[in-house]
Scaffold this active site. Sequence first.
Site, short mmCIF file in Angstrom:
data_model
loop_
_atom_site.label_atom_id
_atom_site.label_comp_id
_atom_site.label_asym_id
_atom_site.label_seq_id
_atom_site.Cartn_x
_atom_site.Cartn_y
_atom_site.Cartn_z
N THR A 250 0.84 -1.20 0.00
CA THR A 250 0.00 0.00 0.00
C THR A 250 0.88 1.25 0.00
O THR A 250 1.79 1.38 0.81
CB THR A 250 -0.92 0.01 1.23
OG1 THR A 250 -1.74 -1.16 1.20
CG2 THR A 250 -1.80 1.24 1.24
N CYS A 338 35.42 5.44 9.47
CA CYS A 338 36.02 5.19 10.78
C CYS A 338 35.65 3.78 11.24
O CYS A 338 34.46 3.45 11.31
CB CYS A 338 35.55 6.21 11.80
SG CYS A 338 36.23 5.95 13.46
#
Length: 396
Positions: A250, A338
């Site tokens: 939907t 990182c």
Amino acid sequence: MTGAVPPHPGLDGGPVYLDYNATTPVDPRVIERMWPSLTEYFGNPSSGHAFSGAPKAALERARGQVASLIGAAAGEIVFTASGSEADLLAVRGAVLASGHSRPHVVTQVTEHPAILQTCDALERLHGARITRLPVDADGRVDPAGLAAALTEDTTLVSVMAANNETGALQPIRELASLARRHGALFHCDAAQAIGKIPLDVGELGVDLLTVVGHKMYAPKGIAALFVREGVRLEPVVYGGGQEQGLRAGTENVALAVALGAAAELAAEDLASSAPNRIAALRDELHRRLADALPGRVRLNGPASGRLPNTLNISVDGAAGHEILAAAPGIAASTGSACHSGIHSPSPVLSAMGIEPARALAALRLSLGRWSTFGDIETAVTALATAVTGLALKDFS
């Protein structure tokens, strides 16, 4: 929806926001347009009763607004939940629908991970052959390299319109023409470029193009894929047949309405002086930083042929992540990764041949609709002060 840009309450009194390429604030006008679909018009657009009419009409109006921004037909727009999903539908969908026993896909090394990892999965799970083209020092693909890579088995070429770190623009029209002359489809991830520069799918000659809401002042969780009429794709979600059978479930009407409103605002921006205003701010930011840190500021990526809002620089002798840590009043990015506290250079800058020390020193500063000259003054002072306070480093 015309008129002056309203103030954005989320940007008042906080850090200077220079990370528009990561995500944009939601425009208050977009929220105003989507609100009725969250409250009053709650019906399922696929239902056949009185409550479905308004949601269905709103959904189709949004589809038309997105199509109008890129020169497409409304029926060529498929709503998805993210740019990554749109990229998946384009790349995986084209390959699986092609019928090739060992399809060939061409992309380039600085593509978004949504493309690169989809290609990895196609290689691993479906035996696809993937060619990853290099880029030059400006981050661009050489059309001659694409021409040499194309074969009779090439199913799809996928190259982004603009790089998210440097803003470098790719020669999409020329690349798409080469692909189509070889019978291959061409997909363009235009997430960073939409609303910042004019894009027309007919002029570009692309078959598939990704649009992302949260890069153009709509909320996160909504995107769209342009699918040229006649292009066959394997669905990304199976089920009820929504979105031309390509993406079941939907529809999120409110978010689709938001994307449509954002597309309409983007078209107004492009017709005005907004891109020129932002480019002037970007250039002023660059000039003032260079003046404040003489001999230490270097531009990464092309000086021209880039997005009007994007500035990627390296500051000699200072790590990008340390600069931002020392300037908490500035919200920006570095592009470095990182892992367990260890920073590694941006793969995009590395692919451009930029040495690790310079890549680790990079800052990506990206501007947008609410950026001001006051922001530039504040940012220059904060960043220059942060750099001056850091010990000069040798990353070699």
